[in-house]
Scaffold this active site. Structure first.
Site, PDB file in Angstrom:
ATOM      1  N   THR A 180     -21.775  37.372  16.726  1.00 15.22           N
ATOM      2  CA  THR A 180     -21.863  36.696  18.025  1.00 15.22           C
ATOM      3  C   THR A 180     -23.135  37.170  18.707  1.00 15.22           C
ATOM      4  OG1 THR A 180     -19.452  36.732  18.189  1.00 15.22           O
ATOM      5  CG2 THR A 180     -20.688  36.263  20.208  1.00 15.22           C
ATOM      6  N   LYS A 220     -18.763  29.751  20.783  1.00 17.42           N
ATOM      7  CA  LYS A 220     -18.182  31.094  20.731  1.00 17.42           C
ATOM      8  C   LYS A 220     -18.196  31.746  22.114  1.00 17.42           C
ATOM      9  CE  LYS A 220     -16.818  35.158  19.414  1.00 17.42           C
ATOM     10  NZ  LYS A 220     -15.507  35.536  18.908  1.00 17.42           N
ATOM     11  N   LYS A 260     -20.385  43.300  25.489  1.00 17.71           N
ATOM     12  CA  LYS A 260     -21.614  42.681  24.960  1.00 17.71           C
ATOM     13  C   LYS A 260     -21.526  41.157  25.062  1.00 17.71           C
ATOM     14  CE  LYS A 260     -21.693  41.649  20.731  1.00 17.71           C
ATOM     15  NZ  LYS A 260     -21.490  40.478  19.852  1.00 17.71           N
TER      16      LYS A 260
HETATM   17  P1  NAP Z   1     -18.272  46.665  13.805  1.00 14.64           P
HETATM   18  O1  NAP Z   1     -17.028  47.067  13.115  1.00 14.64           O
HETATM   19  O2  NAP Z   1     -18.878  47.571  14.828  1.00 14.64           O
HETATM   20  O3  NAP Z   1     -19.372  46.359  12.664  1.00 14.64           O
HETATM   21  C1  NAP Z   1     -20.710  46.121  12.973  1.00 14.64           C
HETATM   22  C2  NAP Z   1     -21.486  46.042  11.671  1.00 14.64           C
HETATM   23  O4  NAP Z   1     -22.849  45.751  11.969  1.00 14.64           O
HETATM   24  C3  NAP Z   1     -21.494  47.356  10.877  1.00 14.64           C
HETATM   25  O5  NAP Z   1     -21.497  47.059   9.505  1.00 14.64           O
HETATM   26  C4  NAP Z   1     -22.829  47.974  11.309  1.00 14.64           C
HETATM   27  O6  NAP Z   1     -23.358  48.885  10.367  1.00 14.64           O
HETATM   28  C5  NAP Z   1     -23.685  46.734  11.384  1.00 14.64           C
HETATM   29  N1  NAP Z   1     -24.879  46.901  12.234  1.00 14.64           N
HETATM   30  C6  NAP Z   1     -24.901  46.968  13.598  1.00 14.64           C
HETATM   31  N2  NAP Z   1     -26.180  47.094  14.024  1.00 14.64           N
HETATM   32  C7  NAP Z   1     -26.953  47.109  12.914  1.00 14.64           C
HETATM   33  C8  NAP Z   1     -28.359  47.215  12.704  1.00 14.64           C
HETATM   34  N3  NAP Z   1     -29.221  47.321  13.749  1.00 14.64           N
HETATM   35  N4  NAP Z   1     -28.817  47.206  11.447  1.00 14.64           N
HETATM   36  C9  NAP Z   1     -27.957  47.082  10.391  1.00 14.64           C
HETATM   37  N5  NAP Z   1     -26.620  46.976  10.513  1.00 14.64           N
HETATM   38  C10 NAP Z   1     -26.131  46.994  11.780  1.00 14.64           C
HETATM   39  O7  NAP Z   1     -18.104  45.251  14.538  1.00 14.64           O
HETATM   40  P2  NAP Z   1     -17.190  43.987  14.129  1.00 14.64           P
HETATM   41  O8  NAP Z   1     -15.949  44.037  14.919  1.00 14.64           O
HETATM   42  O9  NAP Z   1     -17.157  43.865  12.664  1.00 14.64           O
HETATM   43  O10 NAP Z   1     -18.094  42.812  14.782  1.00 14.64           O
HETATM   44  C11 NAP Z   1     -19.198  42.213  14.112  1.00 14.64           C
HETATM   45  C12 NAP Z   1     -19.590  40.947  14.860  1.00 14.64           C
HETATM   46  O11 NAP Z   1     -18.478  40.033  14.862  1.00 14.64           O
HETATM   47  C13 NAP Z   1     -19.974  41.156  16.320  1.00 14.64           C
HETATM   48  O12 NAP Z   1     -21.012  40.282  16.686  1.00 14.64           O
HETATM   49  C14 NAP Z   1     -18.688  40.815  17.057  1.00 14.64           C
HETATM   50  O13 NAP Z   1     -18.943  40.401  18.393  1.00 14.64           O
HETATM   51  C15 NAP Z   1     -18.156  39.676  16.201  1.00 14.64           C
HETATM   52  N6  NAP Z   1     -16.699  39.447  16.241  1.00 14.64           N
HETATM   53  C16 NAP Z   1     -15.810  40.479  16.123  1.00 14.64           C
HETATM   54  C17 NAP Z   1     -14.434  40.204  16.151  1.00 14.64           C
HETATM   55  C18 NAP Z   1     -13.375  41.305  16.045  1.00 14.64           C
HETATM   56  O14 NAP Z   1     -12.191  41.017  16.294  1.00 14.64           O
HETATM   57  N7  NAP Z   1     -13.722  42.537  15.686  1.00 14.64           N
HETATM   58  C19 NAP Z   1     -13.986  38.900  16.297  1.00 14.64           C
HETATM   59  C20 NAP Z   1     -14.915  37.869  16.378  1.00 14.64           C
HETATM   60  C21 NAP Z   1     -16.264  38.158  16.349  1.00 14.64           C
HETATM   61  P3  NAP Z   1     -22.881  50.439  10.370  1.00 14.64           P
HETATM   62  O15 NAP Z   1     -21.638  50.468   9.524  1.00 14.64           O
HETATM   63  O16 NAP Z   1     -24.015  51.171   9.784  1.00 14.64           O
HETATM   64  O17 NAP Z   1     -22.628  50.824  11.807  1.00 14.64           O
END
Ligand code: NAP
Length: 300
Positions: A100, A175, A243
């Site tokens: 997102t 979204k 965010k």
């Molecule tokens: P998360 O568990 O914090 O995972 C984030 C991922 O992004 C990790 O693999 C992290 O790597 C990587 N990352 C972040 N910054 C980076 C960078 N600068 N360079 C390389 N890798 C980077 O978050 P998530 O819940 O999976 O969410 C991911 C996305 O989906 C977000 O945009 C969120 O808003 C969206 N989303 C989440 C949900 C939910 O329910 N969780 C639902 C819908 C949408 P590391 O492992 O090294 O930290």
């Protein structure tokens, strides 16, 4: 799967990306993965994925590259940065960004990629970690319809409802509308439960009665229940909701659209983050209201 399956790359194996990548593997696509913190790629490698050395390496070995990272600068880093996707992608490759991020960043990325013959779909998701695990996400797609059709089999491995929303950026717009509605509903669930707790109500009874009426919602049913159980594990982290509501505020400012409710909701999630609940689930926003009311909303 008919014909040669698309070779898929997956960058960002966090709470969402890892289970999504496992579903891509289960559907039979050859998969190459990369995660900044290498240890988090283990489960995908153990399930049969190949290890990429960098986002560029992943892109050079893939027809479709999926990114699922946190915020706009993170997508820009893994795509445009050193050893990023753009360095490795061949013309004809498609980047599907499922993070997102800001619609305007999506549009400018699409332009940069097009100069190199690479297509972009913005394809953010709703449905949380459960939807990611079960392959039942709702996927909101911006880009060219024919590019979506080419990538549809890959998206079908991760989602149940795949909706074409318009040109690049419109998936992200859908979204952000989703987040306005979801965050506002959750804030009201938190306030309603703290109100009932302060009045001395039986919170199980309130939850049961309200869930069956006009105020029923996914947020009340699932997150409301977690609040009553004192379960604040993420699903979707408070810091990511903060965010997303920042992205909403910025986009609303650019559009000149008035918002009356969402700015207050944003302050609730920002305050929760500032109080140290950033890595808890979004239901932890209730703790801000509980501390003001000096009353917890837990089922007895
Ligand atoms: P998360 O568990 O914090 O995972 C984030 C991922 O992004 C990790 O693999 C992290 O790597 C990587 N990352 C972040 N910054 C980076 C960078 N600068 N360079 C390389 N890798 C980077 O978050 P998530 O819940 O999976 O969410 C991911 C996305 O989906 C977000 O945009 C969120 O808003 C969206 N989303 C989440 C949900 C939910 O329910 N969780 C639902 C819908 C949408 P590391 O492992 O090294 O930290």
């Amino acid at each position: 799967m008919a014909g040669t399956p698309l070779r898929v790359g997956f960058i960002g194996l966090g709470l969402m990306g890892l289970p999504m990548s496992l579903n891509v593997l289960r559907a039979g696509f050859p998969l190459t993965v990369w995660n900044r913190t290498a240890s988090k790629a283990r489960a995908a490698l153990d399930s049969g994925a190949q290890a990429g050395r960098s986002p560029a390496d992943v892109a050079s070995r893939s027809d479709v590259v999926i990114t699922m990272v946190s915020d706009s600068p993170d997508v820009e880093e893994v795509v445009l940065g050193r050893e990023g996707v753009l360095e490795g992608a061949r013309p004809g490759c498609t980047l599907v960004d499922m993070s997102t991020i800001a619609p305007k960043v999506t549009r400018s990325l699409a332009q940069r990629l097009a100069e190199r013959g690479v297509e972009l779909l913005d394809a953010p998701v709703s449905g949380g970690t459960l939807g990611a695990q079960n392959g039942t996400l709702s996927i909101m797609v911006g880009g060219k319809p024919q590019v979506l059709e080419r990538c549809r089999p890959v998206l079908q491995a991760m989602g149940q409802r795949i909706t074409y929303c318009g040109p690049n950026g419109m998936g992200q717009v859908a979204k952000l509308a989703n987040q306005i509605i979801a965050a506002g509903t959750l804030a009201a669930v938190c306030e309603g439960l703290v109100f009932a707790a302060t009045a001395g109500a039986d919170l199980n009874a309130v939850h049961q009665a309200v869930s069956g009426g006009a105020a029923s919602s996914w947020q009340l049913e699932h997150l409301g229940r977690r609040i009553l159980n004192g379960d604040f594990a993420p699903g979707f982290m408070v810091k990511l909701m903060a965010k997303d509501l920042r992205l909403v505020a910025e986009a609303a400012e650019e559009l000149g659209v008035s918002q009356l409710v969402t700015p207050a909701v944003r302050q609730l999630f920002r305050t929760a983050e500032q109080l140290g609940y950033g890595e808890e689930g979004t239901q932890a926003a209730v703790k801000v209201l509980e501390s003001l009311a000096k009353k917890e909303a837990r089922a007895g």
